[in-house]
Scaffold this active site. Structure first.
Site, mmCIF file in Angstrom:
data_model
loop_
_atom_site.group_PDB
_atom_site.id
_atom_site.type_symbol
_atom_site.label_atom_id
_atom_site.label_comp_id
_atom_site.label_asym_id
_atom_site.label_seq_id
_atom_site.Cartn_x
_atom_site.Cartn_y
_atom_site.Cartn_z
ATOM 1 N N ALA B 10 0.837 -1.203 0.000
ATOM 2 C CA ALA B 10 0.000 0.000 0.000
ATOM 3 C C ALA B 10 0.872 1.254 0.000
ATOM 4 O O ALA B 10 1.999 1.243 0.487
ATOM 5 C CB ALA B 10 -0.902 -0.008 1.229
ATOM 6 N N CYS B 11 0.303 2.313 -0.554
ATOM 7 C CA CYS B 11 0.940 3.632 -0.541
ATOM 8 C C CYS B 11 1.184 4.027 0.919
ATOM 9 O O CYS B 11 0.311 3.763 1.746
ATOM 10 C CB CYS B 11 -0.005 4.627 -1.211
ATOM 11 S SG CYS B 11 0.539 6.314 -1.100
ATOM 12 N N PRO B 12 2.262 4.637 1.323
ATOM 13 C CA PRO B 12 3.376 5.118 0.502
ATOM 14 C C PRO B 12 4.577 4.170 0.489
ATOM 15 O O PRO B 12 5.678 4.568 0.167
ATOM 16 C CB PRO B 12 3.762 6.414 1.238
ATOM 17 C CG PRO B 12 3.542 6.070 2.683
ATOM 18 C CD PRO B 12 2.434 5.054 2.719
ATOM 19 N N LYS B 13 4.349 2.899 0.826
ATOM 20 C CA LYS B 13 5.447 1.931 0.938
ATOM 21 C C LYS B 13 6.338 1.876 -0.310
ATOM 22 O O LYS B 13 7.567 1.956 -0.191
ATOM 23 C CB LYS B 13 4.848 0.544 1.233
ATOM 24 C CG LYS B 13 5.726 -0.377 2.073
ATOM 25 C CD LYS B 13 5.782 0.022 3.543
ATOM 26 C CE LYS B 13 7.024 -0.555 4.205
ATOM 27 N NZ LYS B 13 6.892 -1.968 4.608
#
Lengths: 85, 192
Positions: B10-13
């Protein structure tokens, strides 16, 4: 070039000495005390080594109060050597 | 080429992992595989913000973003490329006691002559012009700085105001347009 660095017990003594030395037309510069001498935020006076005699005289007369005097050689490698006390 | 699989993350990973990888290398390429358009957009923006080239392709595996890190396009400028402008707006360093302030200013300007990394420009405005004119205690230090390649500018309006126009001893007279330009061109403007 050979200079001396004069250090003081307090900022006020440094400011006072600056005005005394300037009134005698000595060529001096206010500088931050080099880290090699002290890590605290101190103010010193830088001047030509030829002025040492006059500074000694003023100390003797009680006109200025100084802590230490270092000889400062400003060549490729800078060196500090304690002269007074 | 370093490959980072960010599919399913998932963002911001994906951005964080990519940034970490880019920061750790001097130059080279990183391939990041993501599975959504949001991540693709964010990685493009990351590459743009650094000024790095990047390319994007899609196949059955997912979206491949390849970012090429080049040394000289790094927006984190090397230390010696930094353009430091110092605006000196008074003859006192800091507020409080003026006698102490003037002493600190002398100490400050002397220190500039001793440090390795020099500012590009010193701009003297308002009572700061007392430092570049006759009677100033820092002229010797300013001369050394000028020899070391530091540009020294004094505000013309200010010289005029303090009746010091014919007393300038170092550097040149400048006007507000130049002062604004110098500040905007700098990577770091320090106001004293």
């Amino acid at each position: 070039m050979e200079y001396i660095i004069v250090t003081f017990e307090s900022t006020n003594f440094a400011i006072q000495a600056e005005s005394v030395l300037k009134s005698r037309n000595l060529n001096i510069q206010i500088i931050p005390t080099p880290r090699e001498i002290t890590l605290s935020c101190g103010i010193s006076i830088l001047t030509q080594i030829e002025n040492l005699n006059e500074i000694d005289e003023l100390v003797k007369l009680g006109k200025i109060r100084i802590k230490e005097v270092y000889k400062y050689v400003k060549d490729e490698v800078k060196t500090l050597e304690r002269l007074r006390p | 080429m370093k490959r980072i699989d960010c599919r399913g993350l998932a963002c911001p990973k994906p951005v964080i992992m990519t940034k970490k990888e880019l920061d750790s290398m001097i130059n080279g390429e990183v391939e990041v595989i993501v599975d959504n358009q949001g991540a693709r957009e964010n990685l493009s923006k990351l590459a743009q913000s650094y000024g790095f080239e990047y390319s994007i392709s899609e196949d059955s595996e997912g979206i491949h973003v390849i970012i090429k890190k080049t040394e000289n396009k790094n927006s984190n400028l090397a230390e010696d490329e930094k353009n430091i402008v110092i605006a000196i707006t008074s003859d006192c360093f800091g507020h409080g006691d003026d006698v102490l302030g003037r002493t600190l200013m002398k100490s400050y300007i002397y220190s500039l002559t001793e440090v390795e990394k020099k500012p590009k420009t010193l701009i003297f405005v308002n009572a700061g012009v007392k430092l570049t004119t006759e009677g100033s205690d820092v002229l010797e230090s300013l001369k050394i700085l000028e020899q070391q390649g530091v540009e020294i500018l004094s505000c013309g309006t200010c010289l005029n105001f303090y009746n010091l126009s014919d007393k300038l001893k170092i550097g040149s007279v400048s006007n507000m347009y130049t002062i604004v330009e110098k500040m905007h061109e700098s990577t770091n403007t320090i106001k004293i």
